[in-house]
Design a protein around this motif. Structure first.
Motif, short mmCIF file in Angstrom:
data_model
loop_
_atom_site.label_atom_id
_atom_site.label_comp_id
_atom_site.label_asym_id
_atom_site.label_seq_id
_atom_site.Cartn_x
_atom_site.Cartn_y
_atom_site.Cartn_z
N THR A 95 0.84 -1.21 0.00
CA THR A 95 0.00 0.00 0.00
C THR A 95 0.87 1.26 0.00
O THR A 95 0.64 2.19 -0.77
CB THR A 95 -0.94 0.01 1.23
N GLY A 96 1.89 1.26 0.86
CA GLY A 96 2.79 2.42 0.92
C GLY A 96 3.52 2.63 -0.39
O GLY A 96 3.65 3.76 -0.88
N ALA A 97 4.00 1.52 -0.99
CA ALA A 97 4.72 1.62 -2.26
C ALA A 97 3.79 2.17 -3.35
O ALA A 97 4.18 3.05 -4.14
CB ALA A 97 5.26 0.25 -2.67
N TYR A 98 2.58 1.69 -3.34
CA TYR A 98 1.58 2.14 -4.33
C TYR A 98 1.24 3.62 -4.13
O TYR A 98 1.06 4.37 -5.10
CB TYR A 98 0.35 1.23 -4.19
N LEU A 99 1.19 4.06 -2.87
CA LEU A 99 0.94 5.48 -2.63
C LEU A 99 2.08 6.32 -3.19
O LEU A 99 1.86 7.40 -3.74
CB LEU A 99 0.78 5.75 -1.13
N ALA A 100 3.30 5.80 -3.07
CA ALA A 100 4.48 6.56 -3.51
C ALA A 100 4.56 6.70 -5.02
O ALA A 100 5.04 7.70 -5.53
CB ALA A 100 5.76 5.90 -2.98
N ASN A 101 4.10 5.68 -5.74
CA ASN A 101 4.22 5.73 -7.20
C ASN A 101 3.06 4.97 -7.83
O ASN A 101 3.08 3.74 -7.90
CB ASN A 101 5.56 5.13 -7.65
N PHE A 317 -7.63 3.18 -4.82
CA PHE A 317 -7.39 3.98 -3.63
C PHE A 317 -6.92 5.39 -3.99
O PHE A 317 -7.33 6.37 -3.35
CB PHE A 317 -6.36 3.24 -2.77
N LEU A 321 -8.45 8.95 -2.86
CA LEU A 321 -7.66 9.97 -2.16
C LEU A 321 -7.50 11.25 -2.98
O LEU A 321 -6.93 12.23 -2.49
CB LEU A 321 -6.27 9.41 -1.83
N THR A 323 -5.42 11.95 -5.32
CA THR A 323 -4.02 12.36 -5.44
C THR A 323 -3.72 12.81 -6.88
O THR A 323 -4.42 12.44 -7.82
CB THR A 323 -3.08 11.19 -5.10
N LEU A 328 3.86 10.53 -6.42
CA LEU A 328 4.28 11.37 -5.29
C LEU A 328 5.80 11.34 -5.11
O LEU A 328 6.39 12.33 -4.68
CB LEU A 328 3.60 10.89 -4.00
N ASN A 329 6.44 10.23 -5.49
CA ASN A 329 7.90 10.17 -5.29
C ASN A 329 8.66 11.00 -6.32
O ASN A 329 9.88 11.08 -6.26
CB ASN A 329 8.40 8.71 -5.28
#
Lengths: 351, 605
Positions: A95-101, A317, A321, A323, A328-329
């Motif tokens: 999930t965190g990795a997916y949020l980052a990119n 997701f 959100l 985004t 984001l990265n």
């Protein structure tokens, strides 16, 4: 398993896909799992699916938890970044990795102990959120690396290799995923590559949480009489509800008249999942009926496989959100930091 | 009683959920606006409505911001805690109470009593029960302003700001304030023995809580992913981050340049932070001690897999029902050595909101530069109380420091890549983000079973090579973290004091008092772990060193002795850990007491 490393040399006749890679380019290290392990068949299906989908290997990130199944990402997609995380916690790291990119394809590999026992909480919440990923559980009903303890997906009444009976009722991850709102839910069998490869392809094309429960017999600890996750048992009780083909958006121009037993499901990217129905009364677009159907057949001792549910209108997701489109990265200082002048104004507001 | 003009302690005893918090905060802010430093503290229960809550305001022209101890004026609004509240008043001090009901029998004779019929006035002037309750707080504000000499224009301006755009609320509040003033003017004796007189002792300082400052620091530091789980006293860090992101990080299309996830627990929170850090986004979580406990397995993995992660730990007591609304510095060891195996983590210790902001941004840079978890160690005293501090500071032109990352061009140019090779000799290896290059730079991330090229290995020499490099990296960290600050006594001395974090204001005040008594102390404020070697030098340069901590087991002392093999006998712990903030009275008293047993060697000038 084999100790002989495959030669790096590619045979010139190996077919290249549209992005210029051969099947060999999607392979990884030599597997260290037991000979005949169902997991190796799943790895081979992943290799085949990625090659057929024309995915550039480095655009996939593969993550896993801990256990035999979670070792497998080292054995496919050697040009992808991989992460062997913490037992039962792959979903949060993914999930965190997916949020980052949001631009990469995320492939999560887990086992029944990893996802249904220690990690059931993270499994549940990743499904709820609709993280855009393909989540494969290599389900053998047993703890392999620690030598044969029951996992939470072992059926009630099934027997371990040592003869002990499992008295706990099983967790059915497929039913759970449906109840939690996963937008793509499938079950397959490691020994049925013809069914599994198109399912993986469809899952990777899907937007949102795509879950595939793959029954994958453990030849060392759960392939005996009395097991309900053995090759023989699954072959005898497998009840496939459909067969599918993936038609890429670009090929959809070809006119194929669907006959009565066919359902076409168009996904967000324009690709079409063409389902050939094997069960007349099964419609994979109806979540409630799917849950009922699975429960009904489970009561009869039948393992329902195929694409069990798909929501073609799914959102993921990042869209929840809202985004930005740019990962984001990749955002730089100017996009992220309000700067010194703004801080002076903020300071004034704190007086 | 030692109170005098612009130097006293007033404490409000209220019931939580009664709307007193905003009136009390306004009281503190009014004094600040008159140029007189204040330091307020919320003392509150883990509850939403009905339990006792206190708001203690120390007014100090000298700018002492630590808790003083003792109360000069008690505003006793809570019958539940009446007896204890009355006992706490210093001899010669005042009790302010709602005289609608008569005073109980047997009151103390050594204090002065001020009665104001707040409930009766409210009943007389307001019909709405809710208004009666809320405006009662504003009424006592009016009464107190008259008694203490607080300028009414200042309070009225603050009320107008508070209800900006809501004149229907502003006017009744201003009216109630005036009503309170008028009643006090007509019925009470004033001035008191102390009060407030306009001064110019605040300067350009700001008034903000540490959690808000840390949340804003994460915005400035470029965090894009925040994964968290609600826990007192850290919740307002994530809330502040969200608030400022909505202000500064939404593009013209309404799209967000941030992602905030309220996770299912702290394990998932740190898992998401680790996943985002692995994939090249700046990520942080905010938590408290119990949350850190849950995160420890991941913290070990992040240490060995070398993944940046920032953890804001707002310390409290623990566990579970563990004094969640009280302050401590008791997570030092659980953070420094979080997880199994040989792990060591970077800790930053801000002294106030100013540093909470600065260190939050620094932590994100450090985590990327060192490729490791970095803890920002606040505590409830800094985190949840508004504190007067230097303005937040940001250098124009400062950019995010991403550390050693090989991009597509570098890989294309043929820079050799081995994920855990110590190319530069500082223990920090180069890394790649997933998806960078079609055939170069991919690697498999795992715990410790690997060699320098990230291939699976369980060989002893590979393991040693890796953990020894991690040691070198920790040495490198010593030079990158905020360095300690030394304040020398006015004359040479053989006595030193080490302290850190929220102890700072009380330590300064204690040192001043002891200096008046003729006792000279050199002070060193530790701002980070690993401790730079100057910390060892400071210890060795003094015959005796006191180490002030707010925990029972002298946790920082354990780290100090472990870091430098210094003789433990050189370092005398002074420990305060009842959940209230440490005071100058306590520190000065404890040092005086310990010194009774020590022969002080005079040092020639």
């Amino acid at each position: 398993m084999t100790y002989i490393a495959k030669p790096k040399l590619h045979h010139p006749s190996l077919t290249r896909n549209r992005v210029g890679f051969t099947r060999r380019d999607y392979e990884g290290k030599i597997s260290t799992l037991c000979a005949g392990c169902g997991h190796d068949s799943i790895s081979a299906s992943i290799v085949q699916a990625c090659w057929e989908l024309d995915v550039e290997p480095h655009r996939v990130a593969k993550l896993s938890g801990i256990g035999c199944s979670s070792k497998t990402p080292d054995y496919f997609l050697g040009q992808s970044h991989g992460f062997n995380t913490v037992h039962g916690r792959m979903p949060s790291v993914l999930t965190g990795a997916y949020l980052a990119n949001r631009d990469l394809l995320y492939l999560g590999v887990s086992g029944d102990g990893d996802s249904a026992s220690i990690g059931i909480g993270q499994f549940v919440h990743a499904m709820r959120r609709g993280v855009d990923m393909t989540y494969i559980v290599e389900n053998n009903g047993v703890y392999g690396l620690t030598k044969g303890q029951f996992s939470a997906t072992a059926d009630q009444g099934s027997r371990s290799k040592k003869g002990a009976e499992n008295t706990d009722s099983p967790v059915d991850l497929v039913s759970l995923a449906l109840q939690l709102g996963a937008s793509f839910v499938a079950r397959s069998f490691s020994g049925d590559k013809a069914q599994l490869v198109p399912l993986i392809k469809a899952a990777m094309k899907h937007r949102g949480a795509a879950f595939i429960d793959v029954i994958s017999p453990c030849v060392a600890f759960n392939n005996h009489g009395g097991s309900t996750k053995s090759y023989d048992y699954v072959r005898e009780h497998n009840d496939a509800v459909n067969r599918l083909d993936i038609i890429e958006g670009r090929a959809a121009i070809e006119v194929i008249q669907p006959d009565e037993g066919v359902i076409d499901v168009e996904q967000h990217d324009g690709s079409v999942i063409r389902l050939r129905k094997l069960e007349a009364d099964y419609d994979p677009r109806d979540r409630l009926r799917a849950m009922n159907f699975i429960a009904h057949h489970a009561a009869k001792g039948e393992v329902v496989t195929g694409l069990l549910f798909v929501d073609p209108e799914s959102r993921d997701f990042h869209s929840h959100l809202t985004t930005v489109q740019m990962p984001l990265n990749q955002l730089e200082t100017a996009a992220l930091c309000p700067g010194a002048e703004v801080l002076e104004k903020l300071n004034a507001s704190f007086r | 009683m030692t109170a005098s003009t612009n130097d006293f302690v007033i404490k409000f005893a209220n019931v939580n959920g009664s709307g007193s918090a905003s009136a009390n905060e306004l009281f503190a802010k009014a004094i600040l606006r008159m140029g007189v430093p204040v330091s307020p503290r919320n003392i509150f229960p883990s509850n939403i409505q009905g339990l006792p809550t206190w708001y203690e305001v120390r007014v100090s022209a000298a700018g002492h911001l630590g808790r003083r101890g003792g109360v000069d004026l008690m505003v006793a609004m809570n019958p539940q805690t009446w007896d204890a509240d009355v006992r706490e008043i210093e001899a010669g001090g005042y009790l302010f109470f709602d005289s609608t009901k008569p005073l109980p029998q047997g009151m103390r004779g050594d204090i002065e009593i001020i009665g104001m019929p707040l409930s009766a006035l409210c009943v007389k002037h307001y019909d709405d029960p809710r208004q009666r309750q809320l405006l009662k707080n504003v009424l006592y504000l009016g009464g107190l302003s008259m008694l203490l000499g607080i300028e009414p224009a200042v309070v009225e301006a603050l009320l107008s700001e508070q209800y900006k755009g809501k004149p229907q609320l502003a006017q009744p509040n201003i009216d109630a304030f005036r009503l309170g003033r008028t009643w006090a003017q007509d019925n009470l004796k004033f001035p008191l023995k102390f009060g407030v007189v306009r001064a110019d002792n605040v300067g350009d300082r700001i008034f903000i809580d540490g959690n808000s400052a840390a949340g804003l620091g994460c915005v400035y530091g470029g965090a894009t992913v925040c994964a968290w789980y609600p826990i007192t006293p850290s919740t307002s860090v994530a809330e502040a981050f969200e608030k400022y992101c909505h202000k500064f990080r939404i593009d013209a299309d309404g799209k967000r340049k941030f992602a905030i996830v309220q996770a299912e627990d702290e394990i998932a929170s740190i898992g998401m932070v680790v996943g985002a850090g692995w994939n090249g986004a700046r990520a942080f979580t905010a938590t408290s001690g119990p949350g850190v406990s849950l995160m420890t397995e991941f913290l070990g993995l992040a240490y060995f897999a070398e993944i940046p992660a920032t953890i804001v730990n707002v310390q409290r007591g623990g566990p579970s029902t563990g004094m969640p609304t009280r302050t401590q510095q008791a997570d030092i060891l659980s953070c420094a050595w979080a997880s199994h195996g040989d792990t060591q983590h970077v800790l930053l210790f801000p002294e106030d909101p100013h540093e909470s902001f600065a260190f939050a941004a620094d932590a994100l840079d450090l985590a990327d530069k060192l490729q490791t978890p970095v803890f920002l160690m606040l505590d409830l005293d800094i985190g949840m109380n508004q504190r007067l501090c230097a303005p937040l500071q940001w250098n124009a032109g400062r950019t995010l420091q991403r550390g050693k990352v090989l991009d597509t061009e570098a890989l294309e140019g043929g820079v050799p890549f081995g994920r855990y090779r110590d190319v530069d000799g500082d223990g920090i290896a180069w890394r790649t983000y997933p998806g960078t290059h079609p055939v170069r730079g991919a690697y498999f991330t795992r715990g410790t079973t690997k060699d320098a090229d990230a291939r699976y290995s369980e060989r002893g020499p590979d393991y040693l090579d890796n953990v020894h490099r991690l040691k070198r990296k920790f040495e490198t960290a010593k030079g990158l973290v905020p360095q300690p600050i030394i304040e020398r006594a006015h004359r040479p001395t053989s006595l030193g004091v080490l302290y850190f974090g929220s102890t700072s204001p009380s330590m300064h005040e204690a040192a001043q008092r002891l200096a008046v008594d003729g006792l000279a102390l050199n002070l060193m404020r530790i701002r980070a772990y690993p401790f730079p070697d100057t910390v060892r030098d400071f210890v060795l340069a003094h015959d005796h060193v006191f180490l002030i901590e707010q925990n029972r087991d002298a946790q920082l002392r354990t780290l100090l002795v472990h870091s430098f093999d210094v003789d433990p006998a050189r370092v005398t712990p002074i420990l305060h850990y009842d959940g209230t903030p440490i005071t100058a009275r306590f520190i000065a008293g404890a040092i005086r007491e310990r010194l009774g047993a020590i022969a002080i060697r005079e040092v020639a000038a």
